[in-house]
Enzyme design. Structure first.
Site, PDB file in Angstrom:
ATOM      1  N   MET A 178       0.836  -1.187   0.000  1.00 12.35           N
ATOM      2  CA  MET A 178       0.000   0.000   0.000  1.00 12.35           C
ATOM      3  C   MET A 178       0.877   1.245   0.000  1.00 12.35           C
ATOM      4  O   MET A 178       1.964   1.241   0.563  1.00 12.35           O
ATOM      5  CB  MET A 178      -0.900   0.007   1.220  1.00 12.35           C
ATOM      6  CG  MET A 178      -1.964  -1.073   1.194  1.00 12.35           C
ATOM      7  SD  MET A 178      -2.987  -1.088   2.668  1.00 12.35           S
ATOM      8  CE  MET A 178      -3.676   0.537   2.627  1.00 12.35           C
ATOM      9  N   VAL A 179       0.373   2.285  -0.561  1.00  7.41           N
ATOM     10  CA  VAL A 179       1.101   3.547  -0.618  1.00  7.41           C
ATOM     11  C   VAL A 179       1.087   4.184   0.775  1.00  7.41           C
ATOM     12  O   VAL A 179       0.037   4.315   1.398  1.00  7.41           O
ATOM     13  CB  VAL A 179       0.459   4.503  -1.650  1.00  7.41           C
ATOM     14  CG1 VAL A 179       1.158   5.836  -1.658  1.00  7.41           C
ATOM     15  CG2 VAL A 179       0.492   3.862  -3.030  1.00  7.41           C
ATOM     16  N   GLN A 209       7.956  -3.486  -3.126  1.00  6.34           N
ATOM     17  CA  GLN A 209       6.842  -3.449  -4.072  1.00  6.34           C
ATOM     18  C   GLN A 209       7.003  -2.268  -5.022  1.00  6.34           C
ATOM     19  O   GLN A 209       7.140  -1.133  -4.575  1.00  6.34           O
ATOM     20  CB  GLN A 209       5.544  -3.302  -3.271  1.00  6.34           C
ATOM     21  CG  GLN A 209       4.325  -3.207  -4.094  1.00  6.34           C
ATOM     22  CD  GLN A 209       3.102  -2.933  -3.235  1.00  6.34           C
ATOM     23  OE1 GLN A 209       2.028  -2.893  -3.788  1.00  6.34           O
ATOM     24  NE2 GLN A 209       3.218  -2.731  -1.949  1.00  6.34           N
ATOM     25  N   CYS A 234      -3.169  -1.847  -8.038  1.00  4.69           N
ATOM     26  CA  CYS A 234      -3.570  -0.509  -7.609  1.00  4.69           C
ATOM     27  C   CYS A 234      -4.627   0.067  -8.552  1.00  4.69           C
ATOM     28  O   CYS A 234      -4.375   0.210  -9.753  1.00  4.69           O
ATOM     29  CB  CYS A 234      -2.361   0.420  -7.545  1.00  4.69           C
ATOM     30  SG  CYS A 234      -2.791   2.078  -6.950  1.00  4.69           S
ATOM     31  N   LYS A 241       0.971  -8.884  -7.674  1.00  2.74           N
ATOM     32  CA  LYS A 241      -0.374  -8.737  -7.126  1.00  2.74           C
ATOM     33  C   LYS A 241      -1.276  -8.295  -8.257  1.00  2.74           C
ATOM     34  O   LYS A 241      -0.949  -7.351  -8.980  1.00  2.74           O
ATOM     35  CB  LYS A 241      -0.407  -7.706  -6.009  1.00  2.74           C
ATOM     36  CG  LYS A 241      -1.813  -7.483  -5.454  1.00  2.74           C
ATOM     37  CD  LYS A 241      -1.819  -6.412  -4.372  1.00  2.74           C
ATOM     38  CE  LYS A 241      -3.239  -6.158  -3.903  1.00  2.74           C
ATOM     39  NZ  LYS A 241      -3.302  -5.062  -2.932  1.00  2.74           N
ATOM     40  N   HIS A 255      -6.159 -10.049  -5.517  1.00  2.00           N
ATOM     41  CA  HIS A 255      -7.156  -9.227  -4.843  1.00  2.00           C
ATOM     42  C   HIS A 255      -8.487  -9.593  -5.499  1.00  2.00           C
ATOM     43  O   HIS A 255      -8.660  -9.372  -6.689  1.00  2.00           O
ATOM     44  CB  HIS A 255      -6.836  -7.746  -5.034  1.00  2.00           C
ATOM     45  CG  HIS A 255      -7.714  -6.857  -4.225  1.00  2.00           C
ATOM     46  ND1 HIS A 255      -7.372  -6.459  -2.957  1.00  2.00           N
ATOM     47  CD2 HIS A 255      -8.914  -6.318  -4.489  1.00  2.00           C
ATOM     48  CE1 HIS A 255      -8.339  -5.701  -2.482  1.00  2.00           C
ATOM     49  NE2 HIS A 255      -9.284  -5.596  -3.391  1.00  2.00           N
ATOM     50  N   ASN A 265      -6.153 -11.943  -1.226  1.00  2.00           N
ATOM     51  CA  ASN A 265      -6.089 -10.620  -0.614  1.00  2.00           C
ATOM     52  C   ASN A 265      -7.495 -10.056  -0.604  1.00  2.00           C
ATOM     53  O   ASN A 265      -8.107  -9.905  -1.631  1.00  2.00           O
ATOM     54  CB  ASN A 265      -5.140  -9.739  -1.430  1.00  2.00           C
ATOM     55  CG  ASN A 265      -4.993  -8.355  -0.879  1.00  2.00           C
ATOM     56  OD1 ASN A 265      -5.975  -7.691  -0.565  1.00  2.00           O
ATOM     57  ND2 ASN A 265      -3.769  -7.900  -0.779  1.00  2.00           N
TER      58      ASN A 265
END
Length: 185
Positions: free
Chosen positions: A1-2, A58, A89, A128, A154, A185
């Protein structure tokens, strides 16, 4: 995650049982080209302590050479144990930058991104993804065949972001179709 998994957060997660952590998503081009960017996003302690290993860096990328250059910096500095290509994302920044979930239909590019890392970097490659309908299993097989050694799925599409139930059945179908580990995820 950012901006969500810096060292302090990873250490806290490990204290509560996490045995594998990821860095925040970093832009491969900027990481490869800018020491200032690296200094801003990677602390001198990242990956240097047994309390921060195993660690996966990542990256967001859309150019195989830039991704490889970023990965080689990680490899030569013993920063991590694997490189993850974030293809999940769904945010506007990913659309503007042409990375993350906005590359999922670009199978040739994805093959080159993963294949370049797999062929020219000693670190394992993970990916991912999000779901892309009937092509999800084809995408997963392509990534595996290109050299992905672990796939995180995801269970939602790019449009769904996180606003609906996870599609566990499709994740199970991906797992059944692959020989590499699959993480839900």
């Amino acid at each position: 995650m950012v901006d969500q998994s810096e060292l302090a957060f990873r250490v806290l997660c490990r204290r509560h049982g996490a045995n594998l952590c990821y860095t925040p998503m970093l832009q491969a081009r900027m990481f490869a080209e800018s020491q200032a960017y690296r200094d801003r996003h990677i602390s001198p302690a990242d990956g240097k302590s047994p309390h921060d290993r195993p660690l996966v860096v990542q990256f967001a990328a859309n150019d195989p050479d830039q991704l490889l250059a970023a990965a080689k910096i990680c490899e030569s500095n013993d920063l991590c144990d694997a490189i993850d290509l974030n293809l999940g994302c769904p945010q506007k920044i990913a659309k503007r930058g042409r990375f993350g979930a906005f590359l999922l239909e670009e199978f040739d590019l994805l093959r080159r991104l993963v294949g370049t890392l797999h062929s020219h970097c000693s670190l394992p490659v993970t990916c991912k993804i999000r779901l892309i309908g009937d092509q999800t299993i084809d995408l997963a097989r392509l990534l595996q065949d290109a050299g992905c050694s672990l796939l995180t799925v995801h269970g939602r599409t790019r449009v769904q972001k996180c606003a609906c139930e996870c599609d566990w059945a499709t994740i199970a179908a991906v797992k059944a179709a692959l020989s590499i580990p699959v993480v839900a995820n």
